[in-house]
Write a protein that holds these residues in place. Structure first.
Motif, PDB file in Angstrom:
ATOM      1  N   ASN A  91       0.858  -1.184   0.000  1.00 30.95           N
ATOM      2  CA  ASN A  91       0.000   0.000   0.000  1.00 30.95           C
ATOM      3  C   ASN A  91       0.893   1.233   0.000  1.00 30.95           C
ATOM      4  OD1 ASN A  91      -2.553  -1.292   0.108  1.00 30.95           O
ATOM      5  ND2 ASN A  91      -2.257  -1.683   2.274  1.00 30.95           N
ATOM      6  N   VAL A  92       0.585   2.174  -0.875  1.00 32.49           N
ATOM      7  CA  VAL A  92       1.427   3.355  -1.039  1.00 32.49           C
ATOM      8  C   VAL A  92       0.577   4.616  -0.901  1.00 32.49           C
ATOM      9  CG1 VAL A  92       2.963   4.587  -2.618  1.00 32.49           C
ATOM     10  CG2 VAL A  92       2.977   2.083  -2.583  1.00 32.49           C
ATOM     11  N   PHE A  93       1.105   5.577  -0.154  1.00 31.08           N
ATOM     12  CA  PHE A  93       0.481   6.889   0.009  1.00 31.08           C
ATOM     13  C   PHE A  93       1.503   7.945  -0.381  1.00 31.08           C
ATOM     14  CE2 PHE A  93      -1.446   3.969   2.935  1.00 31.08           C
ATOM     15  CZ  PHE A  93      -2.794   4.287   2.929  1.00 31.08           C
ATOM     16  N   VAL A  94       1.106   8.871  -1.233  1.00 31.82           N
ATOM     17  CA  VAL A  94       1.974   9.996  -1.596  1.00 31.82           C
ATOM     18  C   VAL A  94       1.310  11.258  -1.064  1.00 31.82           C
ATOM     19  CG1 VAL A  94       2.984  11.329  -3.488  1.00 31.82           C
ATOM     20  CG2 VAL A  94       2.883   8.836  -3.643  1.00 31.82           C
ATOM     21  N   ASN A  95       2.020  11.942  -0.208  1.00 27.62           N
ATOM     22  CA  ASN A  95       1.504  13.154   0.439  1.00 27.62           C
ATOM     23  C   ASN A  95       0.122  12.910   1.058  1.00 27.62           C
ATOM     24  OD1 ASN A  95       3.819  14.583  -0.320  1.00 27.62           O
ATOM     25  ND2 ASN A  95       2.920  15.094  -2.300  1.00 27.62           N
ATOM     26  N   GLY A  96      -0.038  11.742   1.667  1.00 29.70           N
ATOM     27  CA  GLY A  96      -1.284  11.398   2.346  1.00 29.70           C
ATOM     28  C   GLY A  96      -2.374  10.844   1.453  1.00 29.70           C
ATOM     29  N   GLN A  97      -2.147  10.750   0.162  1.00 30.08           N
ATOM     30  CA  GLN A  97      -3.152  10.265  -0.783  1.00 30.08           C
ATOM     31  C   GLN A  97      -2.834   8.820  -1.169  1.00 30.08           C
ATOM     32  OE1 GLN A  97      -3.475  12.693  -4.303  1.00 30.08           O
ATOM     33  NE2 GLN A  97      -4.657  11.166  -5.407  1.00 30.08           N
ATOM     34  N   PHE A  98      -3.824   7.935  -1.007  1.00 32.91           N
ATOM     35  CA  PHE A  98      -3.650   6.529  -1.369  1.00 32.91           C
ATOM     36  C   PHE A  98      -3.480   6.397  -2.877  1.00 32.91           C
ATOM     37  CE2 PHE A  98      -5.471   2.330  -2.503  1.00 32.91           C
ATOM     38  CZ  PHE A  98      -4.545   1.547  -1.838  1.00 32.91           C
ATOM     39  N   GLU A  99      -2.476   5.663  -3.289  1.00 37.32           N
ATOM     40  CA  GLU A  99      -2.160   5.495  -4.711  1.00 37.32           C
ATOM     41  C   GLU A  99      -2.664   4.141  -5.211  1.00 37.32           C
ATOM     42  OE1 GLU A  99      -0.856   7.803  -6.676  1.00 37.32           O
ATOM     43  OE2 GLU A  99      -0.670   9.195  -5.009  1.00 37.32           O
ATOM     44  N   THR A 100      -3.361   4.164  -6.331  1.00 32.84           N
ATOM     45  CA  THR A 100      -3.878   2.924  -6.919  1.00 32.84           C
ATOM     46  C   THR A 100      -3.096   2.493  -8.153  1.00 32.84           C
ATOM     47  OG1 THR A 100      -5.494   4.193  -8.188  1.00 32.84           O
ATOM     48  CG2 THR A 100      -6.222   3.305  -6.067  1.00 32.84           C
ATOM     49  N   VAL A 121       9.371  -0.149  -6.778  1.00 33.79           N
ATOM     50  CA  VAL A 121       7.991   0.313  -6.711  1.00 33.79           C
ATOM     51  C   VAL A 121       7.885   1.583  -7.551  1.00 33.79           C
ATOM     52  CG1 VAL A 121       6.153   1.113  -5.189  1.00 33.79           C
ATOM     53  CG2 VAL A 121       7.747  -0.643  -4.390  1.00 33.79           C
ATOM     54  N   VAL A 122       7.032   1.541  -8.579  1.00 35.97           N
ATOM     55  CA  VAL A 122       6.847   2.698  -9.461  1.00 35.97           C
ATOM     56  C   VAL A 122       5.418   3.204  -9.296  1.00 35.97           C
ATOM     57  CG1 VAL A 122       6.895   3.543 -11.837  1.00 35.97           C
ATOM     58  CG2 VAL A 122       8.531   1.799 -11.096  1.00 35.97           C
ATOM     59  N   ILE A 123       5.307   4.469  -8.895  1.00 31.14           N
ATOM     60  CA  ILE A 123       4.011   5.101  -8.666  1.00 31.14           C
ATOM     61  C   ILE A 123       3.754   6.072  -9.808  1.00 31.14           C
ATOM     62  CG2 ILE A 123       2.632   6.427  -7.031  1.00 31.14           C
ATOM     63  CD1 ILE A 123       5.284   5.593  -5.153  1.00 31.14           C
ATOM     64  N   ASP A 124       2.711   5.806 -10.572  1.00 33.82           N
ATOM     65  CA  ASP A 124       2.369   6.649 -11.721  1.00 33.82           C
ATOM     66  C   ASP A 124       1.550   7.846 -11.241  1.00 33.82           C
ATOM     67  OD1 ASP A 124       1.474   7.845 -14.029  1.00 33.82           O
ATOM     68  OD2 ASP A 124       0.887   5.981 -15.004  1.00 33.82           O
ATOM     69  N   ARG A 125       2.115   9.035 -11.383  1.00 33.92           N
ATOM     70  CA  ARG A 125       1.448  10.270 -10.956  1.00 33.92           C
ATOM     71  C   ARG A 125       1.031  11.118 -12.154  1.00 33.92           C
ATOM     72  NH1 ARG A 125      -0.055  11.251  -5.823  1.00 33.92           N
ATOM     73  NH2 ARG A 125       0.248  13.404  -6.347  1.00 33.92           N
ATOM     74  N   ARG A 137       6.233  13.365   0.701  1.00 31.80           N
ATOM     75  CA  ARG A 137       6.341  12.183   1.574  1.00 31.80           C
ATOM     76  C   ARG A 137       5.653  10.997   0.911  1.00 31.80           C
ATOM     77  NH1 ARG A 137       6.343  12.600   7.471  1.00 31.80           N
ATOM     78  NH2 ARG A 137       4.778  10.967   7.328  1.00 31.80           N
ATOM     79  N   VAL A 138       6.317   9.859   0.956  1.00 30.84           N
ATOM     80  CA  VAL A 138       5.729   8.611   0.487  1.00 30.84           C
ATOM     81  C   VAL A 138       5.734   7.644   1.664  1.00 30.84           C
ATOM     82  CG1 VAL A 138       5.918   6.662  -1.106  1.00 30.84           C
ATOM     83  CG2 VAL A 138       6.574   8.953  -1.864  1.00 30.84           C
ATOM     84  N   LYS A 139       4.572   7.068   1.938  1.00 27.24           N
ATOM     85  CA  LYS A 139       4.472   6.040   2.971  1.00 27.24           C
ATOM     86  C   LYS A 139       4.193   4.714   2.283  1.00 27.24           C
ATOM     87  CE  LYS A 139       2.194   6.312   7.049  1.00 27.24           C
ATOM     88  NZ  LYS A 139       1.013   6.317   7.962  1.00 27.24           N
ATOM     89  N   VAL A 140       4.997   3.717   2.618  1.00 27.74           N
ATOM     90  CA  VAL A 140       4.844   2.373   2.084  1.00 27.74           C
ATOM     91  C   VAL A 140       4.447   1.460   3.245  1.00 27.74           C
ATOM     92  CG1 VAL A 140       6.024   0.438   0.964  1.00 27.74           C
ATOM     93  CG2 VAL A 140       6.539   2.782   0.266  1.00 27.74           C
ATOM     94  N   VAL A 141       3.358   0.718   3.063  1.00 23.76           N
ATOM     95  CA  VAL A 141       2.860  -0.188   4.108  1.00 23.76           C
ATOM     96  C   VAL A 141       2.817  -1.605   3.554  1.00 23.76           C
ATOM     97  CG1 VAL A 141       0.986  -0.679   5.719  1.00 23.76           C
ATOM     98  CG2 VAL A 141       1.426   1.691   5.034  1.00 23.76           C
TER      99      VAL A 141
END
Length: 153
Positions: A91-100, A121-125, A137-141
């Motif tokens: 589970n990934v959050f970027v600046n508090g927003q859950f990333e799908t 881990v590649v997060i498409d923004r 900030r990126v949070k990885v859970v």
């Protein structure tokens, strides 16, 4: 005298039937409780054995690509639990927003994220690019283990 013996016998049989049905209910309930405790214990064990670390360099220009709007992190499995190398396990959050829109790939061989292995881990923004010259900030859970990574674009 015979009627007293018959009534005692009927009462005895009735009490035995009640006792047997109560014992059956308790046995079933205890079995279900035992299974629930075993399942919970397994989950807690997995959570305890899971430990990941984000090993990306926060000062690297490779973390955020402002052309593709992708955030790329390298996450190392530092625990003792083998984890699935798939986006649903992270589970990934970027600046508090859950990333799908998150893709993962494993460095090394095999389908599993073994202890000591690194997951890319590649997060498409693309739909929501990050502001430049700003802290992020990126949070990885993973299995309840949370790691926070801070970087500047």
């Amino acid at each position: 005298m015979a009627s007293v013996s018959v009534s005692h016998m009927i009462l005895f049989i009735a009490s035995m039937l009640v006792a047997a049905s109560v014992a059956g209910v308790f046995t079933d309930t205890v079995g279900q409780l035992s299974n629930a405790i075993d399942d919970q214990g397994l989950q807690v064990s997995q959570d305890v054995r899971t430990d990941v670390e984000i090993i990306s360099d926060s000062g690297s220009a490779n973390v955020y690509d402002d052309v593709t709007d992708n955030v790329t992190l390298h996450v190392k499995n530092t625990g003792s639990e083998t984890l699935p190398a798939e986006p649903s396990a992270v589970n990934v959050f970027v600046n508090g927003q859950f990333e799908t829109d998150v893709n993962v790939s494993l460095y090394g061989e095999g389908p599993n994220w073994r202890p000591g292995s690194v997951l890319k881990v590649v997060i498409d923004r693309t739909d929501d690019p990050l502001d430049l010259n700003t802290d992020h900030r990126v949070k990885v859970v993973v299995n309840g283990d949370e790691e926070v990574f801070e970087f500047r674009t």
